[in-house]
Design a protein around this motif. Sequence first.
Motif, PDB file in Angstrom:
ATOM      1  N   ILE A 157     -54.932 -35.398 -19.825  1.00 54.26           N
ATOM      2  CA  ILE A 157     -54.283 -34.114 -20.085  1.00 54.26           C
ATOM      3  C   ILE A 157     -54.811 -33.579 -21.413  1.00 54.26           C
ATOM      4  O   ILE A 157     -54.735 -34.265 -22.435  1.00 54.26           O
ATOM      5  N   ILE A 158     -55.389 -32.379 -21.364  1.00 51.88           N
ATOM      6  CA  ILE A 158     -55.782 -31.690 -22.589  1.00 51.88           C
ATOM      7  C   ILE A 158     -54.671 -30.693 -22.900  1.00 51.88           C
ATOM      8  O   ILE A 158     -54.417 -29.778 -22.116  1.00 51.88           O
ATOM      9  N   GLY A 159     -53.969 -30.905 -23.990  1.00 44.57           N
ATOM     10  CA  GLY A 159     -52.807 -30.069 -24.306  1.00 44.57           C
ATOM     11  C   GLY A 159     -52.979 -29.359 -25.629  1.00 44.57           C
ATOM     12  O   GLY A 159     -52.863 -29.979 -26.684  1.00 44.57           O
ATOM     13  N   VAL A 160     -53.263 -28.066 -25.583  1.00 41.70           N
ATOM     14  CA  VAL A 160     -53.436 -27.299 -26.817  1.00 41.70           C
ATOM     15  C   VAL A 160     -52.752 -25.928 -26.750  1.00 41.70           C
ATOM     16  O   VAL A 160     -53.329 -24.919 -27.145  1.00 41.70           O
ATOM     17  N   PRO A 161     -51.482 -25.886 -26.236  1.00 44.45           N
ATOM     18  CA  PRO A 161     -50.774 -24.610 -26.269  1.00 44.45           C
ATOM     19  C   PRO A 161     -50.688 -24.089 -27.699  1.00 44.45           C
ATOM     20  O   PRO A 161     -50.621 -24.881 -28.649  1.00 44.45           O
ATOM     21  N   VAL A 162     -50.688 -22.777 -27.836  1.00 44.85           N
ATOM     22  CA  VAL A 162     -50.693 -22.143 -29.144  1.00 44.85           C
ATOM     23  C   VAL A 162     -49.397 -21.355 -29.321  1.00 44.85           C
ATOM     24  O   VAL A 162     -48.843 -20.865 -28.352  1.00 44.85           O
ATOM     25  N   GLY A 163     -48.910 -21.278 -30.550  1.00 47.67           N
ATOM     26  CA  GLY A 163     -47.812 -20.352 -30.794  1.00 47.67           C
ATOM     27  C   GLY A 163     -46.623 -20.932 -31.508  1.00 47.67           C
ATOM     28  O   GLY A 163     -46.677 -22.029 -32.065  1.00 47.67           O
ATOM     29  N   PHE A 164     -45.539 -20.171 -31.468  1.00 46.95           N
ATOM     30  CA  PHE A 164     -44.410 -20.404 -32.354  1.00 46.95           C
ATOM     31  C   PHE A 164     -43.168 -20.936 -31.653  1.00 46.95           C
ATOM     32  O   PHE A 164     -42.244 -21.413 -32.289  1.00 46.95           O
ATOM     33  N   VAL A 165     -43.122 -20.809 -30.331  1.00 46.18           N
ATOM     34  CA  VAL A 165     -41.939 -21.250 -29.600  1.00 46.18           C
ATOM     35  C   VAL A 165     -42.329 -22.355 -28.620  1.00 46.18           C
ATOM     36  O   VAL A 165     -42.875 -22.092 -27.554  1.00 46.18           O
TER      37      VAL A 165
ATOM     38  N   ARG B  37     -49.562  -9.450 -33.408  1.00 44.09           N
ATOM     39  CA  ARG B  37     -50.071  -9.917 -32.115  1.00 44.09           C
ATOM     40  C   ARG B  37     -51.230 -10.896 -32.301  1.00 44.09           C
ATOM     41  O   ARG B  37     -51.383 -11.843 -31.529  1.00 44.09           O
ATOM     42  N   ILE B  38     -52.040 -10.695 -33.321  1.00 49.51           N
ATOM     43  CA  ILE B  38     -53.132 -11.660 -33.580  1.00 49.51           C
ATOM     44  C   ILE B  38     -52.547 -13.007 -34.011  1.00 49.51           C
ATOM     45  O   ILE B  38     -52.976 -14.064 -33.540  1.00 49.51           O
ATOM     46  N   ILE B  39     -51.565 -12.978 -34.900  1.00 53.30           N
ATOM     47  CA  ILE B  39     -50.957 -14.226 -35.374  1.00 53.30           C
ATOM     48  C   ILE B  39     -50.273 -14.948 -34.210  1.00 53.30           C
ATOM     49  O   ILE B  39     -50.378 -16.165 -34.053  1.00 53.30           O
ATOM     50  N   HIS B  40     -49.616 -14.185 -33.348  1.00 51.50           N
ATOM     51  CA  HIS B  40     -48.954 -14.725 -32.152  1.00 51.50           C
ATOM     52  C   HIS B  40     -49.962 -15.427 -31.237  1.00 51.50           C
ATOM     53  O   HIS B  40     -49.690 -16.479 -30.665  1.00 51.50           O
ATOM     54  N   THR B  41     -51.156 -14.865 -31.146  1.00 46.35           N
ATOM     55  CA  THR B  41     -52.194 -15.373 -30.245  1.00 46.35           C
ATOM     56  C   THR B  41     -52.889 -16.608 -30.789  1.00 46.35           C
ATOM     57  O   THR B  41     -53.373 -17.444 -30.019  1.00 46.35           O
ATOM     58  N   THR B  42     -52.976 -16.709 -32.117  1.00 51.99           N
ATOM     59  CA  THR B  42     -53.775 -17.767 -32.734  1.00 51.99           C
ATOM     60  C   THR B  42     -52.937 -18.844 -33.421  1.00 51.99           C
ATOM     61  O   THR B  42     -53.464 -19.909 -33.743  1.00 51.99           O
ATOM     62  N   GLY B  43     -51.661 -18.535 -33.692  1.00 54.16           N
ATOM     63  CA  GLY B  43     -50.837 -19.449 -34.478  1.00 54.16           C
ATOM     64  C   GLY B  43     -51.319 -19.554 -35.917  1.00 54.16           C
ATOM     65  O   GLY B  43     -51.018 -20.517 -36.609  1.00 54.16           O
ATOM     66  N   ASP B  44     -52.060 -18.558 -36.367  1.00 49.98           N
ATOM     67  CA  ASP B  44     -52.760 -18.663 -37.646  1.00 49.98           C
ATOM     68  C   ASP B  44     -52.448 -17.445 -38.521  1.00 49.98           C
ATOM     69  O   ASP B  44     -52.963 -16.355 -38.304  1.00 49.98           O
ATOM     70  N   PHE B  45     -51.609 -17.666 -39.546  1.00 53.32           N
ATOM     71  CA  PHE B  45     -51.197 -16.575 -40.427  1.00 53.32           C
ATOM     72  C   PHE B  45     -52.349 -16.022 -41.269  1.00 53.32           C
ATOM     73  O   PHE B  45     -52.254 -14.921 -41.799  1.00 53.32           O
ATOM     74  N   GLU B  46     -53.412 -16.795 -41.421  1.00 52.92           N
ATOM     75  CA  GLU B  46     -54.519 -16.326 -42.264  1.00 52.92           C
ATOM     76  C   GLU B  46     -55.088 -14.998 -41.756  1.00 52.92           C
ATOM     77  O   GLU B  46     -55.652 -14.211 -42.517  1.00 52.92           O
ATOM     78  N   TYR B  47     -54.961 -14.764 -40.451  1.00 51.93           N
ATOM     79  CA  TYR B  47     -55.470 -13.508 -39.895  1.00 51.93           C
ATOM     80  C   TYR B  47     -54.812 -12.281 -40.532  1.00 51.93           C
ATOM     81  O   TYR B  47     -55.400 -11.205 -40.570  1.00 51.93           O
TER      82      TYR B  47
END
Lengths: 214, 214
Positions: A157-165, B37-47
């Motif tokens: 399993i490759i697991g790399v979901p992205v995000g805040f929730v 929306r970029i931060i949401h997509t990348t999980g990366d605040f540096e954007y």
Amino acid sequence: MMYIKDPMEIERKSFEIIESEWKQNPKSYEEAQIMKRIIHTTGDFEYGDLLRMGEDGIEKGLAALKPGFKIYSDTKMIQSGINKANLKVLQGKMYNATHDEDVAIQAKKEGRTRSMVGIEKAVKNEDIQIFVIGNAPTALFHLLDLLEERKQSPALIIGVPVGFVGAEESKEALMNSPHPYLAVKGRKGGSPVAAAMVNALMKIKVQEAAHGGE
Amino acid sequence: MMYIKDPMEIERKSFEIIESEWKQNPKSYEEAQIMKRIIHTTGDFEYGDLLRMGEDGIEKGLAALKPGFKIYSDTKMIQSGINKANLKVLQGKMYNATHDEDVAIQAKKEGRTRSMVGIEKAVKNEDIQIFVIGNAPTALFHLLDLLEERKQSPALIIGVPVGFVGAEESKEALMNSPHPYLAVKGRKGGSPVAAAMVNALMKIKVQEAAHGGE
């Protein structure tokens, strides 16, 4: 304007720059390949520190890339990012059900994500060796639940979901599961990272085959 | 396992977390939407710190989203990441030539990237309002050269190539060009970032239309 136009030269030079700047010390050739390809894809060295691989993740993943193998991805974006030439050489297939019409209808009716319903369809009806979750934590959580219910374990399993929730939590759940895995700690991840991991594995396999290693 | 399964709730909560944690101070509602929306997509605040927009990038981009608009992207991954529902509401089309067979053949013959040859085909044969370059610096460099040669200027160029060879330089060239732009400084970027920017613009436009703002 003057710039490098040859794609082979661009890739060679990119990997050279990554190696000259990175501070990570990968434990094996395979880990180095995966790490470099993620950094190459994201321009982000932090992935070197966030990469996690279960004891046997790489080994089991490589062993699964036998003719006829099937990889499930939770997004079409992952499919777009896969190296088609190597997929063909290795005689594998990509599969995704997130955008199937029946999946969309069922998801809406039940107030669940299409990613969840899609992965349920795949687990129940298909013989999948590698699951690749690059976007939806719900897909990864649900996959782990389904596999436990059914007492199944895929090759990888490759697991790399992205995000805040839920992204971080879903990856922690994967790392605490009994399944072979590759993952990224924290909030970062996404479809290009997932595709980079698959592409790195396929490239290692193709090289092994070319050197008579298999 | 217990986790949030409702996609609307996941998105709402994600944006809430981003707003509660970010340290950026966007100058307008529109800039904030794109940044989030970029931060949401990348999980990366540096954007948030890397985002750059020409004086009139947002304004010209929004104005271009009129029925029949055409967006060129250098990767299929961007197309996969575009919000299809909003694209349909706004009656726009996505176009990509990087994977066309004639483009592949010509690129190989000339030792150039398919991205370069693809964008050349688009500039010469199509009426494109917005160019979105999420992967190949060569496509962005070549686009700028072609537009200069032809004394053309599109409504907007979104330039977020990622990587170590030419990515940063190509974005600097865009920021120094006479064209309206949205860009990301440095090495980071990629197709999901590009798709997030297009999706943010489309969402603003759809909301404006719903509130009679047109």
